[in-house]
Design a protein around this motif. Sequence first.
Motif, PDB file in Angstrom:
ATOM      1  N   ARG A 119       0.861  -1.194   0.000  1.00 35.08           N
ATOM      2  CA  ARG A 119       0.000   0.000   0.000  1.00 35.08           C
ATOM      3  C   ARG A 119       0.895   1.241   0.000  1.00 35.08           C
ATOM      4  O   ARG A 119       0.971   1.994   0.963  1.00 35.08           O
ATOM      5  CB  ARG A 119      -0.941  -0.050   1.201  1.00 35.08           C
ATOM      6  N   HIS A 120       1.580   1.435  -1.123  1.00 35.79           N
ATOM      7  CA  HIS A 120       2.659   2.420  -1.170  1.00 35.79           C
ATOM      8  C   HIS A 120       2.173   3.861  -1.113  1.00 35.79           C
ATOM      9  O   HIS A 120       2.827   4.709  -0.498  1.00 35.79           O
ATOM     10  CB  HIS A 120       3.511   2.184  -2.414  1.00 35.79           C
ATOM     11  N   ALA A 121       1.043   4.174  -1.734  1.00 39.56           N
ATOM     12  CA  ALA A 121       0.536   5.545  -1.683  1.00 39.56           C
ATOM     13  C   ALA A 121       0.209   5.931  -0.246  1.00 39.56           C
ATOM     14  O   ALA A 121       0.514   7.053   0.206  1.00 39.56           O
ATOM     15  CB  ALA A 121      -0.702   5.681  -2.576  1.00 39.56           C
ATOM     16  N   GLU A 122      -0.406   5.022   0.500  1.00 45.13           N
ATOM     17  CA  GLU A 122      -0.705   5.287   1.906  1.00 45.13           C
ATOM     18  C   GLU A 122       0.589   5.430   2.708  1.00 45.13           C
ATOM     19  O   GLU A 122       0.696   6.294   3.591  1.00 45.13           O
ATOM     20  CB  GLU A 122      -1.550   4.162   2.489  1.00 45.13           C
ATOM     21  N   ALA A 123       1.552   4.567   2.428  1.00 41.97           N
ATOM     22  CA  ALA A 123       2.833   4.643   3.122  1.00 41.97           C
ATOM     23  C   ALA A 123       3.470   6.012   2.920  1.00 41.97           C
ATOM     24  O   ALA A 123       3.956   6.636   3.877  1.00 41.97           O
ATOM     25  CB  ALA A 123       3.771   3.550   2.617  1.00 41.97           C
ATOM     26  N   GLN A 124       3.445   6.485   1.691  1.00 45.11           N
ATOM     27  CA  GLN A 124       4.083   7.773   1.399  1.00 45.11           C
ATOM     28  C   GLN A 124       3.364   8.933   2.072  1.00 45.11           C
ATOM     29  O   GLN A 124       3.985   9.921   2.454  1.00 45.11           O
ATOM     30  CB  GLN A 124       4.162   7.953  -0.117  1.00 45.11           C
ATOM     31  N   ARG A 125       2.049   8.800   2.277  1.00 48.61           N
ATOM     32  CA  ARG A 125       1.323   9.831   3.028  1.00 48.61           C
ATOM     33  C   ARG A 125       1.762   9.847   4.494  1.00 48.61           C
ATOM     34  O   ARG A 125       1.863  10.915   5.112  1.00 48.61           O
ATOM     35  CB  ARG A 125      -0.177   9.616   2.919  1.00 48.61           C
ATOM     36  N   HIS A 126       2.028   8.680   5.048  1.00 46.22           N
ATOM     37  CA  HIS A 126       2.500   8.627   6.432  1.00 46.22           C
ATOM     38  C   HIS A 126       3.901   9.239   6.554  1.00 46.22           C
ATOM     39  O   HIS A 126       4.176   9.974   7.512  1.00 46.22           O
ATOM     40  CB  HIS A 126       2.504   7.181   6.933  1.00 46.22           C
ATOM     41  N   TYR A 127       4.774   8.941   5.587  1.00 45.13           N
ATOM     42  CA  TYR A 127       6.100   9.560   5.625  1.00 45.13           C
ATOM     43  C   TYR A 127       5.997  11.082   5.501  1.00 45.13           C
ATOM     44  O   TYR A 127       6.710  11.828   6.184  1.00 45.13           O
ATOM     45  CB  TYR A 127       6.982   9.011   4.499  1.00 45.13           C
TER      46      TYR A 127
ATOM     47  N   ASN B  59      13.134  16.897   6.944  1.00 41.26           N
ATOM     48  CA  ASN B  59      14.464  16.415   6.548  1.00 41.26           C
ATOM     49  C   ASN B  59      15.064  15.386   7.509  1.00 41.26           C
ATOM     50  O   ASN B  59      16.292  15.179   7.503  1.00 41.26           O
ATOM     51  CB  ASN B  59      15.434  17.587   6.360  1.00 41.26           C
ATOM     52  N   GLU B  60      14.247  14.723   8.313  1.00 44.82           N
ATOM     53  CA  GLU B  60      14.752  13.622   9.148  1.00 44.82           C
ATOM     54  C   GLU B  60      15.250  12.499   8.233  1.00 44.82           C
ATOM     55  O   GLU B  60      14.524  11.979   7.384  1.00 44.82           O
ATOM     56  CB  GLU B  60      13.644  13.118  10.076  1.00 44.82           C
ATOM     57  N   ALA B  61      16.512  12.133   8.403  1.00 38.93           N
ATOM     58  CA  ALA B  61      17.156  11.207   7.475  1.00 38.93           C
ATOM     59  C   ALA B  61      16.464   9.852   7.418  1.00 38.93           C
ATOM     60  O   ALA B  61      16.322   9.262   6.342  1.00 38.93           O
ATOM     61  CB  ALA B  61      18.629  11.030   7.864  1.00 38.93           C
ATOM     62  N   SER B  62      16.050   9.320   8.573  1.00 39.11           N
ATOM     63  CA  SER B  62      15.459   7.987   8.572  1.00 39.11           C
ATOM     64  C   SER B  62      14.134   7.959   7.825  1.00 39.11           C
ATOM     65  O   SER B  62      13.837   7.003   7.102  1.00 39.11           O
ATOM     66  CB  SER B  62      15.262   7.493  10.009  1.00 39.11           C
ATOM     67  N   VAL B  63      13.336   9.022   7.960  1.00 42.03           N
ATOM     68  CA  VAL B  63      12.054   9.074   7.255  1.00 42.03           C
ATOM     69  C   VAL B  63      12.294   9.244   5.754  1.00 42.03           C
ATOM     70  O   VAL B  63      11.651   8.590   4.924  1.00 42.03           O
ATOM     71  CB  VAL B  63      11.169  10.210   7.796  1.00 42.03           C
ATOM     72  N   LEU B  64      13.215  10.123   5.395  1.00 38.44           N
ATOM     73  CA  LEU B  64      13.536  10.314   3.980  1.00 38.44           C
ATOM     74  C   LEU B  64      14.042   9.022   3.348  1.00 38.44           C
ATOM     75  O   LEU B  64      13.698   8.695   2.203  1.00 38.44           O
ATOM     76  CB  LEU B  64      14.590  11.410   3.822  1.00 38.44           C
ATOM     77  N   SER B  65      14.859   8.268   4.101  1.00 38.36           N
ATOM     78  CA  SER B  65      15.383   7.022   3.559  1.00 38.36           C
ATOM     79  C   SER B  65      14.260   6.022   3.304  1.00 38.36           C
ATOM     80  O   SER B  65      14.212   5.364   2.268  1.00 38.36           O
ATOM     81  CB  SER B  65      16.411   6.426   4.527  1.00 38.36           C
TER      82      SER B  65
ATOM     83  N   LEU C 178      16.709   9.919  -1.454  1.00 43.60           N
ATOM     84  CA  LEU C 178      17.804   9.310  -0.703  1.00 43.60           C
ATOM     85  C   LEU C 178      19.043  10.203  -0.679  1.00 43.60           C
ATOM     86  O   LEU C 178      19.805  10.188   0.294  1.00 43.60           O
ATOM     87  CB  LEU C 178      18.136   7.939  -1.290  1.00 43.60           C
ATOM     88  N   ARG C 179      19.251  10.989  -1.722  1.00 43.66           N
ATOM     89  CA  ARG C 179      20.366  11.940  -1.691  1.00 43.66           C
ATOM     90  C   ARG C 179      20.115  13.027  -0.641  1.00 43.66           C
ATOM     91  O   ARG C 179      21.050  13.470   0.032  1.00 43.66           O
ATOM     92  CB  ARG C 179      20.588  12.547  -3.080  1.00 43.66           C
ATOM     93  N   ARG C 180      18.867  13.449  -0.519  1.00 46.02           N
ATOM     94  CA  ARG C 180      18.524  14.403   0.553  1.00 46.02           C
ATOM     95  C   ARG C 180      18.824  13.791   1.912  1.00 46.02           C
ATOM     96  O   ARG C 180      19.381  14.445   2.800  1.00 46.02           O
ATOM     97  CB  ARG C 180      17.047  14.777   0.486  1.00 46.02           C
ATOM     98  N   ALA C 181      18.453  12.521   2.065  1.00 51.43           N
ATOM     99  CA  ALA C 181      18.692  11.842   3.335  1.00 51.43           C
ATOM    100  C   ALA C 181      20.186  11.713   3.612  1.00 51.43           C
ATOM    101  O   ALA C 181      20.651  11.977   4.728  1.00 51.43           O
ATOM    102  CB  ALA C 181      18.041  10.462   3.315  1.00 51.43           C
ATOM    103  N   ALA C 182      20.948  11.312   2.598  1.00 56.75           N
ATOM    104  CA  ALA C 182      22.382  11.092   2.775  1.00 56.75           C
ATOM    105  C   ALA C 182      23.129  12.387   3.087  1.00 56.75           C
ATOM    106  O   ALA C 182      24.197  12.353   3.709  1.00 56.75           O
ATOM    107  CB  ALA C 182      22.966  10.442   1.523  1.00 56.75           C
ATOM    108  N   ALA C 183      22.576  13.512   2.663  1.00 61.32           N
ATOM    109  CA  ALA C 183      23.224  14.798   2.908  1.00 61.32           C
ATOM    110  C   ALA C 183      23.015  15.310   4.331  1.00 61.32           C
ATOM    111  O   ALA C 183      23.678  16.257   4.753  1.00 61.32           O
ATOM    112  CB  ALA C 183      22.701  15.839   1.913  1.00 61.32           C
TER     113      ALA C 183
END
Length: 269
Positions: A153-161, A170-176, A195-200
């Motif tokens: 259920r990826h669309a729902e997952a992305q709404r939660h993130y 910009n919390e790295a774990s959520v962005l990842s 993921l580049r945002r997260a890694a930065a």
Amino acid sequence: MPSRTSPTYLLASAALAGILAVSAGGCSNIGAREATGSVSAVDAAAPGSEESRRSLETLGDRYRQNPNDADAAIAYARALPATDQRAQAVAVLEQASIRNPRNMALLGAYGRALADAGQYQQALGTLERAHTPDNPDWRILNVQGAVLDQMGRHAEAQRHYAAALKIVPNEASVLSNLGLSYMLTKDLKNAEATLRRAAARPDAGPKVRQNLALVVGLQGRFDEAEKIASADLPESDAAANVAFLRQMLAQKGDWKKMGRAYSAPGAGS
């Protein structure tokens, strides 16, 4: 959305599995930062050491002496998966949550244990009770997103993130995790950018870069992926990580060809 047996789903599912494991740190809460999924071959501590066995025995004794102690139940349940006792971790937290039905930290730990054991539907119901709409917990939102991704259920997952990122931008774990979710839908362009945002971020750990390496490799940029996969690690560990990354990317299909297809406009939508 990719099928449940597609190469992208299989690879990303392996990466997402790490999100659901109960954190080893902390006592009475979910933890300072959610564990982000990883493709690393070397970042997991080897279970079964004498020290870990003694620690598990100590935590078990503390729990048995006072099973009404929510903190003791959470600490014991967090240690059990290291010896592959996930079902027992669920049982411990189930009983503890019956005794402490309003303890949000306990419900959060119980929901994560259920997810770690693959009981996703029950995990969602439990996690929903672990915070409230007027006082949402970004850590719980992050785990809910991971569970939804595991359920396809990826669309729902992305709404939660997205909701979690409103609380902790910009919390790295959520962005990842969000980047991995994009990968599951074959949206590799957004996956890499996220993921580049997260890694930065200064709080980004090696796991975040391992996820980035996987996404870069899926687009056919293998040299760049290996460079990312070997960063931040001792030489022996870097070699193991690169070898594992190569193994994953070689499992199914022509990743270079697939990467070109995924990078086309609208791919994965």
